[in-house]
Design a protein around this motif. Structure first.
Motif, PDB file in Angstrom:
ATOM      1  N   ASP A   1       0.800  -1.226   0.000  1.00 51.85           N
ATOM      2  CA  ASP A   1       0.000   0.000   0.000  1.00 51.85           C
ATOM      3  C   ASP A   1       0.839   1.286   0.000  1.00 51.85           C
TER       4      ASP A   1
ATOM      5  N   HIS B   1       0.503  -0.259 -13.195  1.00 47.03           N
ATOM      6  CA  HIS B   1      -0.452  -1.213 -12.622  1.00 47.03           C
ATOM      7  C   HIS B   1       0.225  -1.863 -11.423  1.00 47.03           C
ATOM      8  N   LYS B   2      -0.572  -2.466 -10.546  1.00 47.98           N
ATOM      9  CA  LYS B   2      -0.008  -3.094  -9.347  1.00 47.98           C
ATOM     10  C   LYS B   2      -0.700  -4.432  -9.092  1.00 47.98           C
TER      11      LYS B   2
ATOM     12  N   LYS C   1       2.687   4.465  -1.159  1.00 49.18           N
ATOM     13  CA  LYS C   1       2.357   5.369  -2.269  1.00 49.18           C
ATOM     14  C   LYS C   1       3.425   5.411  -3.360  1.00 49.18           C
ATOM     15  N   LYS C   2       4.654   5.014  -3.016  1.00 54.49           N
ATOM     16  CA  LYS C   2       5.714   5.072  -4.037  1.00 54.49           C
ATOM     17  C   LYS C   2       5.399   4.188  -5.243  1.00 54.49           C
TER      18      LYS C   2
ATOM     19  N   ASP D   1       2.605   3.912  -6.670  1.00 56.94           N
ATOM     20  CA  ASP D   1       1.623   4.552  -7.548  1.00 56.94           C
ATOM     21  C   ASP D   1       2.274   5.004  -8.854  1.00 56.94           C
TER      22      ASP D   1
END
Length: 220
Positions: free
Chosen positions: A191, A200-201, A193-194, A196
């Motif tokens: 989770d 896609h994840k 933020k880096k 982002d």
């Protein structure tokens, strides 16, 4: 989607604990106090950069940087060859890509000598058309060099390719080479933020589908 390039450590193989163990064993043996806090800073570095980092902090005598670097590599190779395990979804994804005639490459910051140990331990060497190490370029990740080299070896353009990475530096390297990057972070960082920054994840490689890959490549 003509090609896919994979990172190696922490993505294909659960080898990051081996690097930490080797780092502790080897640098401690020459009198360096390897702390958890400082060791966390070396995770994304090349082996040479790690060696230079610890030498700058606590210089040692009676062994060259090259000798110490080689000791770390040999220790990691032994751990990989005897204990290495594939990350979840690796084999099935490689099978799927191969069946779809997608070119498969590898781009890693690890030394070139480590690559055969990993591919042979996991029995996946035959899937890869090209492999590249930071040893072969002027700068490792997060510079794009190792990705640019792998694209050249695969004879593929960046806009036809997707990269899989588990690290922020790796994602930056892929994007700098013009490649859409899919992040597969470790659970404790999922989770953050880096990640982002990635296109896609995924929680694991088993979540990937060709539809995801093709959709990413059609995005502007």
């Amino acid at each position: 989607m003509q090609a896919v390039i994979f990172d190696m450590d922490g993505l294909l193989i659960d080898s990051e604990p081996f690097w930490k163990q080797a780092e502790y064993d080897v640098f401690s043996s020459v009198g360096v106090e390897v702390t958890t806090e400082l060791a966390a800073l070396t995770a994304a570095m090349t082996t040479r950069e790690v060696t230079e980092f610890w030498y700058a902090k606590q210089p040692w005598q009676d062994a060259s940087l090259e000798e110490i670097e080689n000791r770390v590599v040999e220790r990691v190779k032994l751990l990989i060859e005897t204990q290495g395990q594939a990350m979840h979804g690796v084999r099935n994804l490689l099978d799927s890509l191969q069946q779809a005639k997608v070119k498969i490459g590898l781009a890693t910051n690890s030394p070139k000598d480590i690559i055969p140990s990993v591919l042979q331990r996991l029995d996946i060497a035959d899937y890869f058309m090209a492999t590249s190490s930071a040893d072969e370029v002027s700068q490792g990740k997060p510079a794009p060099d190792v990705y640019t080299l792998t694209l050249k070896k695969l004879n593929t353009e960046a806009h036809h390719c997707i990269a899989f990475e588990d690290s922020f530096g790796g994602i930056k390297a892929a994007l700098a080479a013009g490649i859409k990057a899919i992040a597969v972070p470790h659970a404790n960082e999922f989770d953050h933020k880096k990640f982002d920054l990635a296109s896609h994840k995924l929680k694991s490689l088993s979540e990937f589908s060709h539809q995801i890959g093709n959709a990413l490549l059609t995005q502007s």
